[in-house]
Design an enzyme around this catalytic site. Structure first.
Site, short mmCIF file in Angstrom:
data_model
loop_
_atom_site.label_atom_id
_atom_site.label_comp_id
_atom_site.label_asym_id
_atom_site.label_seq_id
_atom_site.Cartn_x
_atom_site.Cartn_y
_atom_site.Cartn_z
N LYS A 195 40.62 47.06 29.60
CA LYS A 195 40.17 48.16 28.74
C LYS A 195 41.02 49.38 29.06
O LYS A 195 41.05 49.85 30.19
CB LYS A 195 38.70 48.45 28.97
N ARG A 205 32.64 57.89 20.63
CA ARG A 205 32.00 58.85 21.53
C ARG A 205 31.12 59.81 20.74
O ARG A 205 30.11 60.29 21.24
CB ARG A 205 33.05 59.57 22.38
N GLU A 233 43.95 42.35 36.08
CA GLU A 233 42.54 42.58 35.75
C GLU A 233 41.89 41.32 35.17
O GLU A 233 40.75 40.99 35.48
CB GLU A 233 42.41 43.72 34.72
N LYS A 248 41.00 45.59 24.90
CA LYS A 248 40.48 46.69 24.10
C LYS A 248 41.27 47.96 24.35
O LYS A 248 41.54 48.28 25.51
CB LYS A 248 39.01 46.91 24.48
C1 PBG Z 1 31.99 52.55 27.00
C2 PBG Z 1 32.49 52.05 25.71
C3 PBG Z 1 33.37 52.70 24.84
C4 PBG Z 1 33.56 51.86 23.76
C5 PBG Z 1 32.81 50.73 23.97
N1 PBG Z 1 32.16 50.85 25.19
C6 PBG Z 1 33.95 54.04 24.85
C7 PBG Z 1 34.58 54.61 26.02
O1 PBG Z 1 35.04 53.93 26.93
O2 PBG Z 1 34.62 55.84 26.02
C8 PBG Z 1 34.44 52.15 22.58
C9 PBG Z 1 34.20 51.37 21.36
C10 PBG Z 1 34.85 51.91 20.15
O3 PBG Z 1 35.63 52.89 20.19
O4 PBG Z 1 34.58 51.36 19.08
N2 PBG Z 1 30.71 52.08 27.26
#
Ligand code: PBG
Length: 324
Positions: A195, A205, A233, A248
């Site tokens: 990620k 967010r 990872e 991601k």
């Molecule tokens: C964190 C999380 C995020 C997303 C999914 N889980 C955001 C972040 O790391 O700030 C992003 C998903 C998206 O942008 O569609 N729990």
């Protein structure tokens, strides 16, 4: 053989011919639809930055999940937005917390719907970071304990798989152990293994009210410049017991998806994140592209790169397009 004998256009001359030789096909059975459930609302509320995506109260989330499943989408990924946030994200552990309640209700409405749950703290903490803060930094080991408890409470509610998105070291192993010790050896882990620290999460967010209140996520999420580190990872998460590994975001990381596909044998998920979705919506709104064509092109590229599973806010539209 070269031109004029060789003419690649022969294979493109009709729709039927193009379909016949198509190397990559989207199937709705490979999609997961992310959904937001929130406390303290009594009707769906549209997320301004993501047209067509809502925060749902529990009751509407059940209807939406059912609808989505009937479109052929096998599962959803649930994100919870609690009524109260605090420093340790304690709301995330409540047996009747927003995610726990929603999972239980969806499963009792239709046990066939696959329910994945986001395991993380950022939606539940007042500082917006994905873990417990000590000395102005996210404390890895203190966070692991909470994540493990959160995963077990989602499993108790009926989740099919938990999806840790926090990027703490060692979390997959700790979660696997906690699930097994509590009798949930059949509950899987879809790990956000690679990620990246991405600007593409902006609209999410807003949706989850989870922007960090100080600093950024660079000490836990990965640097977009790194590919070898992603392999490391992946290896660690597989060793620790991940069932599905995720990359991601998706679109700027197609090379990572392709490398992971070549190197590892687990199912690979790619998260077509909020910013990727909003870009398409903004272009379509400004009539700069045909929404259907643009969306399908992006999703096909993610599949072509090697993703087995695509997590996408476009999934319900894709279901309708593929069926029409
Ligand atoms: C964190 C999380 C995020 C997303 C999914 N889980 C955001 C972040 O790391 O700030 C992003 C998903 C998206 O942008 O569609 N729990």
């Amino acid at each position: 053989m070269f031109y004029p004998e060789s003419r690649p256009r022969r294979l493109r001359k009709s729709e039927a011919m193009r379909k016949l030789i198509s190397e990559t096909n989207l199937h709705i059975s490979n999609f997961i639809y992310p959904m937001f459930v929130a406390e303290n609302i009594d009707k769906p509320i549209v997320i301004e930055s993501m047209p067509g995506v809502y925060r749902y109260p529990v009751i509407d989330a059940i209807d939406r999940a059912t609808q989505v499943f009937e479109l052929g989408i096998p599962g959803i990924l649930l994100f919870g937005i609690p009524g109260n946030k605090d420093a340790t994200g304690s709301e995330s552990l409540k047996p009747d917390g927003i995610v726990q309640k929603t999972v239980a209700e969806i499963k009792s409405a239709n046990p066939e719907i696959l329910v994945f749950t986001d395991v993380c703290l950022c939606e539940y903490t007042d500082h917006g970071h994905c873990g417990i803060i000590k000395d102005n930094d996210v404390d890895n080991d203190a966070t692991l304990e909470v994540l493990a408890q959160q995963a077990v409470s989602h499993a108790k509610a009926g989740a099919d798989m938990v999806a840790p998105s926090d990027m703490m070291d060692g979390r997959v192993g700790v979660i696997r152990k906690a699930l097994d010790e509590n009798g949930f050896s059949n509950v899987g882990i879809m790990s956000y293994a690679a990620k990246y620290c991405s600007a593409f999460y902006g609209p999410f967010r807003e949706a989850a009210g989870s922007a960090p209140q100080f600093g950024n996520r660079k000490t836990y999420q990965m640097d977009p410049a790194n590919a070898h580190e992603a392999m490391k990872e992946m290896e660690l998460d597989i060793e620790e017991g991940a069932d599905i590994i995720m990359v991601k975001p998706a679109l700027s990381y197609l090379d990572i998806i392709a490398k992971v596909k070549e190197r590892f044998d687990l199912p690979i998920a790619a998260y077509n994140v909020s910013g990727e979705y909003s870009m398409v919506k903004l272009m379509a709104d400004k009539k700069l592209a045909d929404e259907r064509q643009l969306t399908l092109e992006i999703l096909t590229s993610i599949k072509r790169a090697g993703a087995d599973i695509i997590i996408s806010y476009h999934a319900p539209d894709v279901a309708e397009w593929l069926n029409s």
